[in-house]
Design a protein around this motif. Structure first.
Motif, PDB file in Angstrom:
ATOM      1  N   ALA A  33       0.870  -1.169   0.000  1.00 16.63           N
ATOM      2  CA  ALA A  33       0.000   0.000   0.000  1.00 16.63           C
ATOM      3  C   ALA A  33       0.911   1.224   0.000  1.00 16.63           C
ATOM      4  O   ALA A  33       2.056   1.164   0.471  1.00 16.63           O
ATOM      5  N   MET A  34       0.407   2.317  -0.560  1.00 16.54           N
ATOM      6  CA  MET A  34       1.232   3.509  -0.685  1.00 16.54           C
ATOM      7  C   MET A  34       0.523   4.703  -0.072  1.00 16.54           C
ATOM      8  O   MET A  34      -0.706   4.809  -0.119  1.00 16.54           O
ATOM      9  N   GLY A  35       1.327   5.585   0.483  1.00 19.77           N
ATOM     10  CA  GLY A  35       0.777   6.788   1.078  1.00 19.77           C
ATOM     11  C   GLY A  35       1.565   8.017   0.675  1.00 19.77           C
ATOM     12  O   GLY A  35       2.735   7.927   0.295  1.00 19.77           O
ATOM     13  N   TRP A  36       0.895   9.147   0.737  1.00 17.49           N
ATOM     14  CA  TRP A  36       1.544  10.456   0.570  1.00 17.49           C
ATOM     15  C   TRP A  36       1.368  11.236   1.865  1.00 17.49           C
ATOM     16  O   TRP A  36       0.263  11.266   2.444  1.00 17.49           O
ATOM     17  N   PHE A  37       2.445  11.845   2.290  1.00 14.04           N
ATOM     18  CA  PHE A  37       2.439  12.696   3.468  1.00 14.04           C
ATOM     19  C   PHE A  37       3.113  14.014   3.108  1.00 14.04           C
ATOM     20  O   PHE A  37       3.836  14.096   2.113  1.00 14.04           O
ATOM     21  N   VAL A  48      -1.763  12.825   3.859  1.00 17.64           N
ATOM     22  CA  VAL A  48      -2.419  13.425   2.705  1.00 17.64           C
ATOM     23  C   VAL A  48      -3.353  12.418   2.032  1.00 17.64           C
ATOM     24  O   VAL A  48      -4.537  12.692   1.844  1.00 17.64           O
ATOM     25  N   ALA A  49      -2.812  11.267   1.664  1.00 17.98           N
ATOM     26  CA  ALA A  49      -3.621  10.288   0.937  1.00 17.98           C
ATOM     27  C   ALA A  49      -2.949   8.924   0.995  1.00 17.98           C
ATOM     28  O   ALA A  49      -1.736   8.824   1.213  1.00 17.98           O
ATOM     29  N   ALA A  50      -3.757   7.887   0.789  1.00 22.37           N
ATOM     30  CA  ALA A  50      -3.224   6.529   0.738  1.00 22.37           C
ATOM     31  C   ALA A  50      -4.056   5.705  -0.236  1.00 22.37           C
ATOM     32  O   ALA A  50      -5.224   6.027  -0.501  1.00 22.37           O
ATOM     33  N   ILE A  51      -3.444   4.644  -0.723  1.00 21.65           N
ATOM     34  CA  ILE A  51      -4.104   3.806  -1.719  1.00 21.65           C
ATOM     35  C   ILE A  51      -3.716   2.353  -1.458  1.00 21.65           C
ATOM     36  O   ILE A  51      -2.589   2.055  -1.069  1.00 21.65           O
ATOM     37  N   GLY A  55      -5.133  -0.485  -5.858  1.00 21.64           N
ATOM     38  CA  GLY A  55      -5.706   0.800  -6.243  1.00 21.64           C
ATOM     39  C   GLY A  55      -7.215   0.848  -6.114  1.00 21.64           C
ATOM     40  O   GLY A  55      -7.838   1.834  -6.506  1.00 21.64           O
ATOM     41  N   SER A  56      -7.807  -0.187  -5.548  1.00 23.83           N
ATOM     42  CA  SER A  56      -9.264  -0.264  -5.480  1.00 23.83           C
ATOM     43  C   SER A  56      -9.860   0.680  -4.438  1.00 23.83           C
ATOM     44  O   SER A  56     -11.043   1.041  -4.533  1.00 23.83           O
ATOM     45  N   ASN A  57      -9.064   1.047  -3.455  1.00 29.08           N
ATOM     46  CA  ASN A  57      -9.551   1.949  -2.408  1.00 29.08           C
ATOM     47  C   ASN A  57      -8.548   3.067  -2.152  1.00 29.08           C
ATOM     48  O   ASN A  57      -7.332   2.829  -2.146  1.00 29.08           O
ATOM     49  N   THR A  58      -9.079   4.253  -1.935  1.00 28.36           N
ATOM     50  CA  THR A  58      -8.250   5.419  -1.640  1.00 28.36           C
ATOM     51  C   THR A  58      -8.767   6.122  -0.394  1.00 28.36           C
ATOM     52  O   THR A  58      -9.963   6.024  -0.060  1.00 28.36           O
ATOM     53  N   TYR A  59      -7.876   6.828   0.279  1.00 29.54           N
ATOM     54  CA  TYR A  59      -8.204   7.501   1.524  1.00 29.54           C
ATOM     55  C   TYR A  59      -7.509   8.864   1.513  1.00 29.54           C
ATOM     56  O   TYR A  59      -6.401   8.995   0.985  1.00 29.54           O
ATOM     57  N   TYR A  60      -8.149   9.851   2.139  1.00 28.41           N
ATOM     58  CA  TYR A  60      -7.614  11.205   2.105  1.00 28.41           C
ATOM     59  C   TYR A  60      -7.691  11.863   3.469  1.00 28.41           C
ATOM     60  O   TYR A  60      -8.604  11.599   4.260  1.00 28.41           O
ATOM     61  N   GLY A  61      -6.719  12.744   3.706  1.00 30.53           N
ATOM     62  CA  GLY A  61      -6.789  13.579   4.878  1.00 30.53           C
ATOM     63  C   GLY A  61      -7.888  14.614   4.724  1.00 30.53           C
ATOM     64  O   GLY A  61      -8.215  15.034   3.613  1.00 30.53           O
ATOM     65  N   ASP A  62      -8.457  15.044   5.827  1.00 33.25           N
ATOM     66  CA  ASP A  62      -9.598  15.962   5.779  1.00 33.25           C
ATOM     67  C   ASP A  62      -9.257  17.271   5.076  1.00 33.25           C
ATOM     68  O   ASP A  62     -10.101  17.853   4.394  1.00 33.25           O
ATOM     69  N   SER A  63      -8.030  17.731   5.223  1.00 30.10           N
ATOM     70  CA  SER A  63      -7.672  19.037   4.676  1.00 30.10           C
ATOM     71  C   SER A  63      -7.492  19.028   3.162  1.00 30.10           C
ATOM     72  O   SER A  63      -7.415  20.103   2.557  1.00 30.10           O
TER      73      SER A  63
END
Length: 122
Positions: A33-37, A48-51, A55-63
């Motif tokens: 799994a990969m994330g951006w910070f 910031v975001a993760a996947i 790639g079937s699911n993505t997640y994001y920080g509120d901001s």
């Protein structure tokens, strides 16, 4: 083990768009799994975001919800972060990370790139 290299940062104007890339080498990126910070001067590292691996699911920080889009191309061993409607508060060093699951806590990621600077002027 995987090595990560970010690219695509730069000096941008508010309202513009930017696409960051994170190229993986060594063990294939699809194993993780990969994330951006991001981290701004004097501030804590922010999710910031993760996947997920496929790639079937993505997640994001509120901001960043609604402005940032994470994606991946496992055939290219690359993860992307599309940033739209840039704001001065998006100024930070952006890091990609690889881990076992798309965690929002940076402590759960074992592999990191060196970061790429994004600076947004008003």
């Amino acid at each position: 083990q995987v090595q990560l290299v970010e690219s695509g940062g730069g000096l941008m104007q508010a309202g513009g768009s930017l696409k960051l890339s994170c190229a993986a080498s060594g063990r294939t990126a699809s194993s993780y799994a990969m994330g951006w910070f991001r981290q701004a001067p004097g501030k804590e590292r922010e999710f910031v975001a993760a996947i997920t691996r496929t790639g079937s699911n993505t997640y994001y920080g509120d901001s960043v919800k609604g402005r940032f889009t994470i994606s991946r191309d496992n055939s290219k061993n690359t993860v992307y972060l599309q940033i739209d409607s840039l704001r001065p508060e998006d100024t930070a060093v952006y890091y990609c990370a690889a881990g076992a699951a798309p965690y929002s806590n940076w402590l759960n990621y074992g592999y990191w790139g060196q970061g790429t600077q994004v600076t947004v002027s008003s």
